[in-house]
Write an enzyme that holds these catalytic residues in place. Structure first.
Site, PDB file in Angstrom:
ATOM      1  N   TYR A  35      -0.639 -10.261 -10.964  1.00 11.36           N
ATOM      2  CA  TYR A  35      -0.235  -9.699  -9.388  1.00 11.36           C
ATOM      3  C   TYR A  35       0.387  -9.663  -9.326  1.00 11.36           C
ATOM      4  O   TYR A  35       1.103 -10.398  -7.636  1.00 11.36           O
ATOM      5  CB  TYR A  35      -1.231  -9.911  -7.885  1.00 11.36           C
ATOM      6  CG  TYR A  35      -2.643  -9.683  -8.760  1.00 11.36           C
ATOM      7  CD1 TYR A  35      -3.549  -8.668  -8.856  1.00 11.36           C
ATOM      8  CD2 TYR A  35      -3.928 -10.565  -8.684  1.00 11.36           C
ATOM      9  CE1 TYR A  35      -5.036  -8.587  -9.229  1.00 11.36           C
ATOM     10  CE2 TYR A  35      -4.833 -10.624  -8.763  1.00 11.36           C
ATOM     11  CZ  TYR A  35      -5.529  -9.255  -9.499  1.00 11.36           C
ATOM     12  OH  TYR A  35      -7.044  -9.690  -9.792  1.00 11.36           O
ATOM     13  N   TYR A  89       2.813  -4.565 -13.472  1.00 18.51           N
ATOM     14  CA  TYR A  89       1.453  -4.072 -12.527  1.00 18.51           C
ATOM     15  C   TYR A  89       0.804  -2.327 -12.654  1.00 18.51           C
ATOM     16  O   TYR A  89       2.014  -1.651 -12.741  1.00 18.51           O
ATOM     17  CB  TYR A  89       1.307  -4.285 -11.708  1.00 18.51           C
ATOM     18  CG  TYR A  89       0.206  -4.113 -10.860  1.00 18.51           C
ATOM     19  CD1 TYR A  89      -0.422  -5.337 -11.081  1.00 18.51           C
ATOM     20  CD2 TYR A  89       0.070  -2.839 -10.039  1.00 18.51           C
ATOM     21  CE1 TYR A  89      -2.016  -4.543 -10.644  1.00 18.51           C
ATOM     22  CE2 TYR A  89      -1.682  -2.511  -9.027  1.00 18.51           C
ATOM     23  CZ  TYR A  89      -2.830  -3.319  -9.813  1.00 18.51           C
ATOM     24  OH  TYR A  89      -3.756  -3.274  -9.177  1.00 18.51           O
ATOM     25  N   GLY A 178     -11.383  -3.815  -1.478  1.00 21.22           N
ATOM     26  CA  GLY A 178     -10.715  -5.006  -1.333  1.00 21.22           C
ATOM     27  C   GLY A 178     -11.892  -5.640  -2.257  1.00 21.22           C
ATOM     28  O   GLY A 178     -11.701  -6.445  -3.569  1.00 21.22           O
ATOM     29  N   ASP A 180     -13.642  -3.910  -5.910  1.00 18.20           N
ATOM     30  CA  ASP A 180     -12.846  -3.209  -6.571  1.00 18.20           C
ATOM     31  C   ASP A 180     -14.323  -2.793  -7.276  1.00 18.20           C
ATOM     32  O   ASP A 180     -14.424  -1.852  -7.810  1.00 18.20           O
ATOM     33  CB  ASP A 180     -11.906  -3.263  -7.215  1.00 18.20           C
ATOM     34  CG  ASP A 180     -10.331  -3.951  -6.527  1.00 18.20           C
ATOM     35  OD1 ASP A 180     -11.301  -3.953  -5.766  1.00 18.20           O
ATOM     36  OD2 ASP A 180      -9.854  -4.507  -7.661  1.00 18.20           O
ATOM     37  N   GLU A 446      -9.543 -17.731  -8.728  1.00 22.98           N
ATOM     38  CA  GLU A 446      -9.307 -16.420  -7.764  1.00 22.98           C
ATOM     39  C   GLU A 446     -10.669 -16.163  -8.082  1.00 22.98           C
ATOM     40  O   GLU A 446     -11.129 -15.689  -6.652  1.00 22.98           O
ATOM     41  CB  GLU A 446      -8.807 -15.183  -9.129  1.00 22.98           C
ATOM     42  CG  GLU A 446      -9.018 -13.879  -8.765  1.00 22.98           C
ATOM     43  CD  GLU A 446      -8.509 -12.743  -9.611  1.00 22.98           C
ATOM     44  OE1 GLU A 446      -7.999 -12.886 -10.972  1.00 22.98           O
ATOM     45  OE2 GLU A 446      -8.725 -11.863  -9.307  1.00 22.98           O
TER      46      GLU A 446
HETATM   47  C1  9WN Z   1      -5.963  -3.844  -7.143  1.00 24.44           C
HETATM   48  C2  9WN Z   1      -5.049  -9.230  -5.311  1.00 24.44           C
HETATM   49  C3  9WN Z   1      -5.864  -7.729  -5.438  1.00 24.44           C
HETATM   50  C4  9WN Z   1      -6.878  -8.335  -4.530  1.00 24.44           C
HETATM   51  C5  9WN Z   1      -8.346  -7.655  -4.841  1.00 24.44           C
HETATM   52  C6  9WN Z   1      -8.343  -7.497  -6.144  1.00 24.44           C
HETATM   53  C7  9WN Z   1      -7.582  -6.886  -7.023  1.00 24.44           C
HETATM   54  C8  9WN Z   1      -6.153  -5.423  -6.994  1.00 24.44           C
HETATM   55  C9  9WN Z   1      -6.517  -4.766  -9.266  1.00 24.44           C
HETATM   56  O1  9WN Z   1      -6.538  -7.483  -6.810  1.00 24.44           O
HETATM   57  O2  9WN Z   1      -7.048  -5.932  -6.817  1.00 24.44           O
HETATM   58  O3  9WN Z   1      -5.690  -3.533  -5.566  1.00 24.44           O
HETATM   59  O4  9WN Z   1      -5.749  -4.915  -9.422  1.00 24.44           O
HETATM   60  O5  9WN Z   1      -7.675  -5.461  -9.101  1.00 24.44           O
HETATM   61  O6  9WN Z   1      -9.478  -7.135  -6.329  1.00 24.44           O
HETATM   62  O7  9WN Z   1      -9.322  -7.324  -3.193  1.00 24.44           O
HETATM   63  O8  9WN Z   1      -6.550  -7.607  -2.992  1.00 24.44           O
HETATM   64  O9  9WN Z   1      -5.429  -9.786  -5.044  1.00 24.44           O
END
Ligand code: 9WN
Length: 479
Positions: A35, A89, A178, A180, A446
């Site tokens: 991320y 990403y 959040g 997902d 995580e």
């Molecule tokens: C999509 C960043 C984010 C968290 C979310 C988690 C995950 C993203 C992904 O990562 O989601 O937003 O690409 O999977 O589910 O809660 O904010 O850490």
């Protein structure tokens, strides 16, 4: 503050290291590989921890996010870093195209963001960051600058997102709460036709085990919903999302943040009363629409629910997970009808426990939530090491796959706070100890196996480090 045993070895130094390594100079990424941009509720949790390292940096974290707010008040779920390669990403800035597709909704012209939102933890985070160093906060006008933006954010949620008409906020995409791939979304998502597999490339699988992540079918549906929302100009009332859910976690966090906003208003000499009234109204609506006394849990309301839905994979009917409900509006089909009904989704997600965070929750409901948390479904203080994201006994439980069972540190931090708020200090202390130990032994994972604490997902994850640091400070283990 309670004094306790020393922090697990390596906790505070490790947490500080993670937060330092993931800091970009203006915000903290959740994880540089998986991320690599700024995420909305991540930054709120990160600031809650990083305030103990540098209150100024925590203020900056939140201000960077607030600077990307849209004209209509929404705070986007991702703020993209232009220095990161677009393919790092998915879906990236070239998918969301916020500056153009979101122009009518007031998307920033010079910062690329996503167009959906995440849970509103920000006012709570701003208040906690302020409290870490009120003098520095006042000197820099931190709350005075944040307050109008936070108020606009809450107004957006209250006005544009009360799509059920019953006083609660709805989400239009499973990424918004959040959590997902929670099984709570299985039924609402089943009626979304997935984008064809060859039309996009997932970047997440470059960094994580496929068995820990959402499936390709889930992704196809996420992409379809996001593309439809984008193509409708990110408009809420007219867009008619195929996925429309009232989630207890999102609404509970909004209520907790509305209480925080009242305190912020009072600190600034502004009128706190409207925020208190709003918090009380939201609490009444939350209980009215999502509390299920028989379950002892808040459930999600699927605004398109209430009857059997079709599984678009097979074309056949899927199990009806909705508890009744009546009227619904299906996207694309004529005038908007009354959406007040919908159906409760009979799946037990950890989001249903989060209203424990709400000050002013009726005492009998708080007590029932504690019983549910400690019961067989969530195993708090008994079978589970940390509270799982989903029902340990649920048909879809999977201890490895993301939000379908693994325990997450933000959820456990929120529950620890809720347990303390509702007079359960012993349970809160035990949970805090488990969070601190697991954060270290898992390498700031995580998420973890809820029974063993074994690490899943990526490591050196920012909010795990930040929230563990916060709990260590609260426990008197760290100055
Ligand atoms: C999509 C960043 C984010 C968290 C979310 C988690 C995950 C993203 C992904 O990562 O989601 O937003 O690409 O999977 O589910 O809660 O904010 O850490």
């Amino acid at each position: 503050m309670t004094s306790a045993r020393p922090a697990p070895t390596g906790l505070t130094s490790g947490a500080r290291r993670v937060l330092q390594e993931n800091w970009t100079g203006s915000c903290t990424v959740p994880s540089p590989g998986l991320y690599p941009h700024q995420w909305s509720w991540d930054s709120a949790f990160i600031a809650i921890g990083s305030r103990h390292i540098s209150p100024r940096r925590a203020q900056r974290e939140l201000e960077t996010l607030l600077a990307a707010q849209w004209g209509d008040g929404r705070i986007p779920h991702i703020v993209f870093n232009p220095a990161v390669p677009p393919a790092a990403y998915f879906p990236g800035p070239d998918f969301w195209r916020s500056a153009t597709a979101g122009a009518a909704a007031g998307a920033p012209r010079h910062t690329e963001t996503s167009g959906i939102v995440q849970p509103p933890v920000h006012a709570l985070a701003c208040l906690l960051v302020h409290r870490a160093d009120p003098r520095s906060s006042a000197r820099h006008g931190f709350l005075a600058r944040a307050y109008p933006r936070l108020a606009a954010w809450h107004r957006y949620l209250g006005r544009a997102r009360d799509l059920g008409g019953g006083g609660l906020v709805s989400v239009v995409h499973p990424w918004e709460p959040g959590m997902d791939n929670s099984p709570c979304w299985d039924a609402p998502l089943a009626r979304v036709a997935p984008a064809p597999p060859g039309t996009f490339r997932r970047a997440d699988l470059d960094h994580g085990a496929a068995s820990d992540r959402p499936t390709d079918l889930d992704y196809g549906r996420y992409v379809r919903l996001a593309a439809d929302y984008r193509d409708g100009g990110y408009a809420d009332h007219t867009a008619g999302s195929a996925f429309l859910v009232e989630d207890p976690g999102v609404n509970a966090l909004l209520i907790a943040s509305e209480h925080a906003l009242a305190e912020i208003a009072a600190l600034l000499g502004a009128d706190a009363a409207p925020h208190r009234t709003r918090a009380a109204d939201l609490t009444a609506a939350l209980v009215d629409r999502l509390w299920d006394p028989a379950a002892g849990l808040f459930l999600c309301r699927d605004l398109h629910g209430g009857g059997p839905v079709r599984d678009l994979r097979s074309g056949g009917p899927v199990r009806d997970l909705h508890g009744g409900g009546s009227v619904r509006e299906l996207h694309g089909g004529g005038p908007v009808r009354d959406l007040r009904g919908g159906g409760l989704v009979r799946e037990f997600g950890a989001a249903g426990l989060l209203p424990l965070l709400v000050p002013g929750l009726p005492g009998d409901i708080a007590a029932a939530l504690v019983r549910t948390a400690c019961g067989d479904h969530f195993g708090l203080g008994r079978t589970a090491r940390l509270v799982p994201s989903y029902d340990l006994l649920g048909p879809a439980f999977d201890l490895a796959r993301y939000w379908r069972g693994p325990a997450w540190f933000n959820v456990n931090w929120l529950l620890e706070r809720g347990l303390r708020l509702h007079g359960e200090p012993e349970l809160a202390d035990a949970l805090r100890t488990a969070v601190l130990e697991t954060a270290v032994t898992s390498g700031f994972a995580e998420y973890v196996d809820p029974y063993t604490g074994e690490a899943r997902g990526t490591r050196d994850f920012s909010w795990t480090a930040a929230l563990a640091l916060d709990l260590a400070v609260a426990a008197g283990q760290e100055p």
